[in-house]
Design an enzyme around this catalytic site. Structure first.
Site, PDB file in Angstrom:
ATOM      1  CB  CYS A  82      -1.043  -0.001   1.105  1.00 13.20           C
ATOM      2  SG  CYS A  82      -0.454  -0.453   2.699  1.00 13.20           S
ATOM      3  CG  HIS A  91      15.965   1.183  -2.409  1.00 13.45           C
ATOM      4  ND1 HIS A  91      15.360   2.255  -1.798  1.00 13.45           N
ATOM      5  CD2 HIS A  91      14.963   0.464  -2.974  1.00 13.45           C
ATOM      6  CE1 HIS A  91      14.057   2.192  -1.984  1.00 13.45           C
ATOM      7  NE2 HIS A  91      13.789   1.108  -2.699  1.00 13.45           N
TER       8      HIS A  91
END
Lengths: 271, 426
Positions: free
Chosen positions: B52, B101
């Site tokens: 989300c 990352h």
């Protein structure tokens, strides 16, 4: 008498300064100090008013200086009496500013003791004037609560958490503060109007004669009555109640000053 | 294999507002995004992650610019956004930064709520989906497995998980600013996901007296409600429930809004204006943003909650510091492995391994045989010749010119065959 007032004034300055410092650094020791200084100021103020009574020989509520000074005294003691039962975070910082402003105004008005006009020589004077002004003291607290509510609500609605979010109490606490202040202030105000009306009958022969001060008291009364009515019937609360408390207090101030200086009438001896 | 071929391109809560993110959501059907990504020829291996708060593609490519442009076009295919705007909403990491990352994402350092536990599961699911569709290869398999172990290491070696301040915690903080205390307040959960469960637990800990669960499938609602001694209602009863609850937390996967301003306005009158706190943690959003304009209604979506989270961030920052060090460490380890994926280091490694074994065996033999110097020399020559002849064909095979993909595969097998990466493959 004058030195006493200066002493009270200075203590208020200290209390307000301490409350403002507390507001920014949130150090509990400073809050406790501020509270004790304010309590000391409240006691000194009581003595000042007592000495004014002795000096004048009648209830010292007829001059502008005395009225405003008594107004400040009512706010202080209304706040201190509330402190016993409620803990409203940082309420003191806001209230002390109101007290300070009133005291500054009192300090700059003439402290000469006036001769009592014949119309005011009555047992009603202390009853009517003091009830009306003590009512104003509680309404001033509702006004502070309203301002705090709007500040906190603004941060919660806009979701930008700045100076007030962490320092002000919950909206619920501020809303019940509003209700409690009005629950005391409004009946006192009603009583103030009723005693005034009885006194008017005795002094001028009529209960009500639509003098500007009376009219504006009635308008103010209606504002608060509307707020309380709406709260109990349709559940007006929160923002609207806060705004109404602020509007109501503006009407109180107008009744106090605006009417005296702008609209002459039978009450206009105060000044 | 050059590390620069590894890239990550994506959108998260830091680069794009929720209004943009909700348009990119790929919750229902995963086949469509996979076939779209497969069609991008510049992209060799890829893994597709959609949660989300983030949508990102981890991929390898030798034509980086081409691949990045195609992936951006794919991400923003559902909204009218030109490439310049798409660049502004996305992040693109390459090489060691991409590895770093991904490790940060896996260990929840890049999450809106640092330390929240769900992202690792979501990343594992994403990897499972990708590998089931055979879109990941040697490099990404290794990279993702490594990211899982980094996340695990960070969870055990730092306190970041236990001090995790979740979205629901932030919601509780706000609720207290609105209601004072939460005793005798009622909460309504709409959607019965993991997040809703977590939030319900927090709310009950803070004194909420009753939890009502509404869900599309009533069965799931009943199960969740039982856990909290609450009651379950159908989704169609939503509006009437709003008259009695104080807090509503919505986390459905519905594609559009489920509650509008015009639905709630009459409810407020029936509630006698008691405050209503609406929390929308769904992306795309469930609740009409205009609801916040109603008096005594406070609406917060995930982005708004993150502002609250931001405020108690400092406590977790020292833990995050340790975690960042672990990430940096493991990034270096991965880069080393990647370097070894080149042909010549692999050949050198095979040779040196053989040489070490040969030397050790000679040592043993000489120890009890006591040969003369001349004999020693010829045995030495003999063993060298055996090894060289034995390794000749595998090495020639490795050196042959193949497509990059086949070469990677070959190197991987060779390294496994000779067991060159001691800590590999787990």
């Amino acid at each position: 008498m004058i030195p006493l007032f200066v002493l009270t004034f200075a203590t208020y300055i200290l209390a307000t300064a301490a409350y403002i410092v507390f507001f920014f650094n949130q150090n509990n020791k400073i809050r406790t100090t501020a509270r004790y200084i304010l309590l000391a100021a409240g006691i000194a103020h009581t003595i000042t008013i007592g000495s004014r009574y002795l000096a004048a020989g009648h209830t010292p509520l007829t001059t502008h200086h005395d009225t405003i000074s008594f107004f400040a005294w009512s706010v202080t003691w209304a706040f201190l009496s509330f402190r016993w039962r409620y803990k409203i975070k940082n309420f003191g910082s806001f209230v002390s500013i109101i007290i300070m402003i009133l005291m500054i105004i009192a300090a700059f008005s003439s402290k000469r003791i006036a001769e009592l006009p014949p119309a005011l020589q009555s047992g009603w004077l202390p009853v009517h004037a003091s009830i009306a002004i003590v009512a104003n003291g509680f309404l001033a607290l509702a006004f502070c609560g309203g301002i705090m509510y709007l500040l906190q609500e603004r941060e919660l609605k806009q979701k930008r958490f700045g100076l007030f979010y962490s320092r002000l109490p919950s909206l619920d606490a501020l809303d019940s503060l509003n209700q409690h202040c009005l629950a005391i202030g409004f009946p006192l105000m009603t009583l103030g109007i009723i005693t005034g009306s009885l006194w008017a009958k005795q002094a001028w022969g009529a209960y009500w004669q639509w003098d500007p001060k009376e009219t504006w008291s009635l308008i103010t009364w209606f504002i608060y009555a509307a707020l309380l009515h709406q709260r109990f019937t349709v559940g007006w609360r929160g923002r609207r109640a806060a705004i109404m408390a602020i509007v109501g207090f503006c009407a109180v101030l107008f009744t106090l000053w605006g009417v005296t200086y702008l609209l002459p009438g039978v009450h206009s001896y105060v000044g | 294999m050059s590390v620069d071929r590894i890239q990550v391109l994506g959108v998260n809560h830091k680069t794009a507002p929720v209004a943009v993110r909700e348009k990119l959501c790929f919750s229902n059907d995963l086949d469509a995004p996979f076939s779209a990504l497969r069609a991008i020829s510049a992209c060799d291996e890829f893994c597709f992650l959609s949660t989300c708060n983030r949508v990102e593609v981890i991929y390898t490519s030798s034509e980086q610019e081409e691949a990045a442009r195609a992936i951006r076009r794919f991400l923003f295919s559902k909204c009218r956004v030109n490439d310049d705007e798409a660049v502004a909403y996305t992040y693109l990491h390459q090489g060691d930064k991409a590895v770093n990352h991904l490790f940060r994402v896996a260990s929840s350092l890049d999450s809106m709520v640092v330390g929240e536990p769900q992202i690792l599961g979501q990343l594992k699911d994403a990897y499972r989906e990708s590998s089931a569709r055979k879109t990941t290869g040697v490099i990404l398999n290794r990279l993702l497995h490594k990211s899982f172990s980094v996340a695990k290491r960070i969870r055990t070696e730092t306190n970041i998980g236990s001090s995790a301040v979740s979205i629901s915690y932030a919601a509780v903080e706000l609720a207290k600013k609105i209601f004072g205390n939460l005793d005798n307040k009622k909460a309504l959960l709409v959607g019965a996901g993991e997040m809703a469960e977590l939030a319900a637990e927090h709310l009950i800990n803070q004194g909420v007296s009753e939890v009502i669960v509404a869900n599309r499938t009533l069965e799931r609602a009943v199960t969740l409600a039982q856990r909290f001694n609450g009651s379950a209602v159908a989704l169609s009863e939503l509006i009437s429930q709003l008259e009695v609850v104080d807090i509503m937390l919505s986390s459905t996967g519905a594609p559009g809004l489920i509650l509008h301003k015009k639905d709630v306005k009459p409810v407020m009158r029936k509630r006698r204006n008691r405050p209503l706190f609406l929390i929308d943690i769904a992306v795309p959003r469930d609740l009409d943003p205009k609801l916040n304009d109603l008096d005594n209604v406070y609406l917060y979506d995930v982005d708004d909650l993150s502002n609250v989270v931001e405020m108690n961030k400092s406590e977790r920052e020292s833990e995050a510091c340790t975690a960042e060090r672990i990430v940096a460490e493991d990034t270096l380890k991965f880069l080393q492995w990647l370097d070894n994926m080149e042909v010549s280091p692999t050949i050198a490694a095979i040779r040196s391994k053989a040489e070490i074994i040969r030397k050790a065996e000679l040592e043993k033999t000489f120890h009890h045989l006591h040969p003369s110097a001349k004999e020693k020399k010829s045995i030495d020559k003999l063993t060298s010749a055996i090894i060289n002849k034995l390794l000749h064909d595998p090495i020639m095979f490795l050196k042959e010119n193949h497509s990059p993909e086949a070469r990677k595969q070959k190197l991987d097998w060779a390294r496994k065959l000779f067991s060159l990466d001691v800590d590999s493959g787990k």
